[in-house]
Enzyme design. Structure first.
Site, PDB file in Angstrom:
ATOM      1  N   SER A 141     -60.801  61.042  83.378  1.00  0.00           N
ATOM      2  CA  SER A 141     -60.378  61.529  82.056  1.00  0.00           C
ATOM      3  C   SER A 141     -61.149  62.781  81.657  1.00  0.00           C
ATOM      4  CB  SER A 141     -60.570  60.440  80.993  1.00  0.00           C
ATOM      5  OG  SER A 141     -59.867  59.267  81.316  1.00  0.00           O
ATOM      6  N   ASP A 142     -61.270  63.709  82.599  1.00  0.00           N
ATOM      7  CA  ASP A 142     -62.010  64.931  82.328  1.00  0.00           C
ATOM      8  C   ASP A 142     -61.194  65.861  81.432  1.00  0.00           C
ATOM      9  OD1 ASP A 142     -64.255  66.651  82.572  1.00  0.00           O
ATOM     10  OD2 ASP A 142     -64.541  65.934  84.625  1.00  0.00           O
ATOM     11  N   ASP A 143     -61.800  66.995  81.061  1.00  0.00           N
ATOM     12  CA  ASP A 143     -61.213  67.863  80.042  1.00  0.00           C
ATOM     13  C   ASP A 143     -60.082  68.741  80.549  1.00  0.00           C
ATOM     14  OD1 ASP A 143     -62.964  67.231  77.713  1.00  0.00           O
ATOM     15  OD2 ASP A 143     -64.509  67.894  79.099  1.00  0.00           O
TER      16      ASP A 143
ATOM     17  N   ASP B 159     -53.303  71.644  75.049  1.00  0.00           N
ATOM     18  CA  ASP B 159     -53.626  70.853  73.870  1.00  0.00           C
ATOM     19  C   ASP B 159     -52.803  71.367  72.697  1.00  0.00           C
ATOM     20  OD1 ASP B 159     -54.985  69.103  72.042  1.00  0.00           O
ATOM     21  OD2 ASP B 159     -56.723  69.200  73.360  1.00  0.00           O
TER      22      ASP B 159
ATOM     23  N   ASP C 244     -61.429  73.135  76.204  1.00  0.00           N
ATOM     24  CA  ASP C 244     -61.403  72.381  77.456  1.00  0.00           C
ATOM     25  C   ASP C 244     -61.703  73.267  78.660  1.00  0.00           C
ATOM     26  OD1 ASP C 244     -60.885  69.952  76.272  1.00  0.00           O
ATOM     27  OD2 ASP C 244     -58.716  70.129  76.445  1.00  0.00           O
TER      28      ASP C 244
ATOM     29  N   CYS D  36     -56.898  66.524  66.056  1.00  0.00           N
ATOM     30  CA  CYS D  36     -57.105  65.589  67.157  1.00  0.00           C
ATOM     31  C   CYS D  36     -56.970  64.134  66.730  1.00  0.00           C
ATOM     32  CB  CYS D  36     -58.468  65.841  67.802  1.00  0.00           C
ATOM     33  SG  CYS D  36     -58.491  67.310  68.848  1.00  0.00           S
TER      34      CYS D  36
ATOM     35  N   LYS E 130     -54.087  62.186  68.349  1.00  0.00           N
ATOM     36  CA  LYS E 130     -54.139  61.663  69.712  1.00  0.00           C
ATOM     37  C   LYS E 130     -53.759  60.189  69.753  1.00  0.00           C
ATOM     38  CE  LYS E 130     -57.496  64.365  72.390  1.00  0.00           C
ATOM     39  NZ  LYS E 130     -58.787  64.262  73.108  1.00  0.00           N
TER      40      LYS E 130
END
Length: 348
Positions: free
Chosen positions: A49-51, A68, A91, A17, A20
């Site tokens: 900006s939720d999962d 992802d 997520d 991550c 990102k």
């Protein structure tokens, strides 16, 4: 893996991550993208900006959809696949959903890596999906310069029990289900400074499915959930603060994975940690006496990190008991939600 093949991490400019885009860069890219037209069945879109996105299918079911993918954070291809798949499924769990199936996203330098190595990456991902009780039902692959792997993950949740990052209430307690420090451990691994115990801690944390999330819908007092990944604890707590229009107060000494503290104190950190801080630091209040290395840990990118849950104070112990029963032994209270502007304050 063939002895003539390069290390997976040597083929990537970033890993996990930490790949990102920095929050400020992402915001700048998206600022001129028009908002999607109103759709009655779109329960969760891009607003906070939720999962994951959530789409109402009928009165009893809503589809949770997310994707992802990233570049290697470790060299073992099977472990890389496991970590990437666990991270992608997180997520779905963060929305209170139960996964139903996944699609693989594969980009590999086919002239550099053997089919055996690439196959082991996919096997690692498939093993995690099997543990989650779902199939990898298809996917897409390309020839790319850097190795990339991840999933499209789909799940189901009741439309009235969707968990988001915007429902926190003043007075709530914040519980984090996994300890921090994945970014530091991965940086130490690349530098050849991570011992066996540290590597074991890294793999154990990043390959543990956040299955507890699927048990949170309908649980008394659970108001908001997000998972802590590339933007670090501060970044994802800030998203929760903005979504709820409240202030989040965090402790300055959250739980850390084994071996993290001495490595961080000796200067091991990721570039993403600094980029995160630069992106949202204006909305964070830090105590004057907080050491730099502790500040860096609060913005440390967490590949396949834990869930951050905002729960009524009276239900916090019940949630901790549930998390620990699910195998999250380091689950702990890391803060609270209070009235105030949408920002994050860190205690000493």
């Amino acid at each position: 893996m063939s002895t003539t093949e390069p290390r997976l991490t040597s083929l990537a400019h970033g890993g996990g991550c930490g790949c990102k885009l920095a929050p400020a860069v992402l915001q700048d890219i998206l600022k001129d993208i028009p908002q999607a037209a109103a759709f009655a069945n779109l329960i969760v879109g891009t607003e906070t900006s939720d999962d994951a996105a959530v789409w109402r299918l009928n009165d009893q079911q809503a589809l949770v959809a997310t994707t992802d993918f990233f570049m290697p954070v470790v060299d073992d291809p099977f472990d890389f696949g496991r970590i990437a798949a666990t991270n992608a499924l997180s997520d779905v769990y963060a929305m209170g959903g139960a996964p139903i199936f996944a699609l693989a996203l594969v980009g590999m330098p086919v002239n550099v890596l053997s089919t055996e190595t690439i196959g082991r990456i996919l096997q690692g991902g498939a093993s995690v999906c099997a543990a989650a009780g779902i199939p990898v039902a298809g996917g897409h692959s390309i020839d790319s310069v850097e190795p990339i792997y991840g999933l499209v993950a789909l799940g189901l949740v009741h439309p009235d029990q969707v968990l988001t990052n915007r429902g926190a209430r003043a007075g709530d307690v914040l519980i984090l289900t996994k300890a921090l420090g994945v970014g530091v451990l991965s940086a130490a691994f690349k530098q050849g400074r991570l011992d066996e115990a540290g590597y074991a801690a890294l793999i154990a944390s990043t390959t543990k499915l956040n299955t507890v999330g699927a048990k949170l819908p309908g649980m008394a007092g659970v108001h908001a959930v997000t998972d802590v990944t590339g933007f670090g604890l501060l970044g994802h707590a800030l998203e929760m603060a903005r979504g709820s229009g409240l202030t989040v107060e965090l402790i300055g000494h959250p739980p850390l994975l084994e071996a993290v503290e001495p490595l961080a104190a000796s200067g091991v950190r990721t570039g993403a940690s600094g980029r995160n801080r630069e992106s949202y630091g204006a909305f964070i209040d830090l105590p004057a006496g907080l050491p730099d290395w502790r500040r860096d840990l609060l913005t440390d990118p967490q590949t396949s990190g834990g869930l951050l849950v905002s729960v009524a104070a009276g239900q916090a112990e019940a949630l901790l008991e549930l998390a620990r029963a699910e195998g999250f032994g380091q689950a702990a209270v890391v803060g609270r939600v209070v009235d105030g502007p949408a920002r994050v304050r860190v205690g000493a």
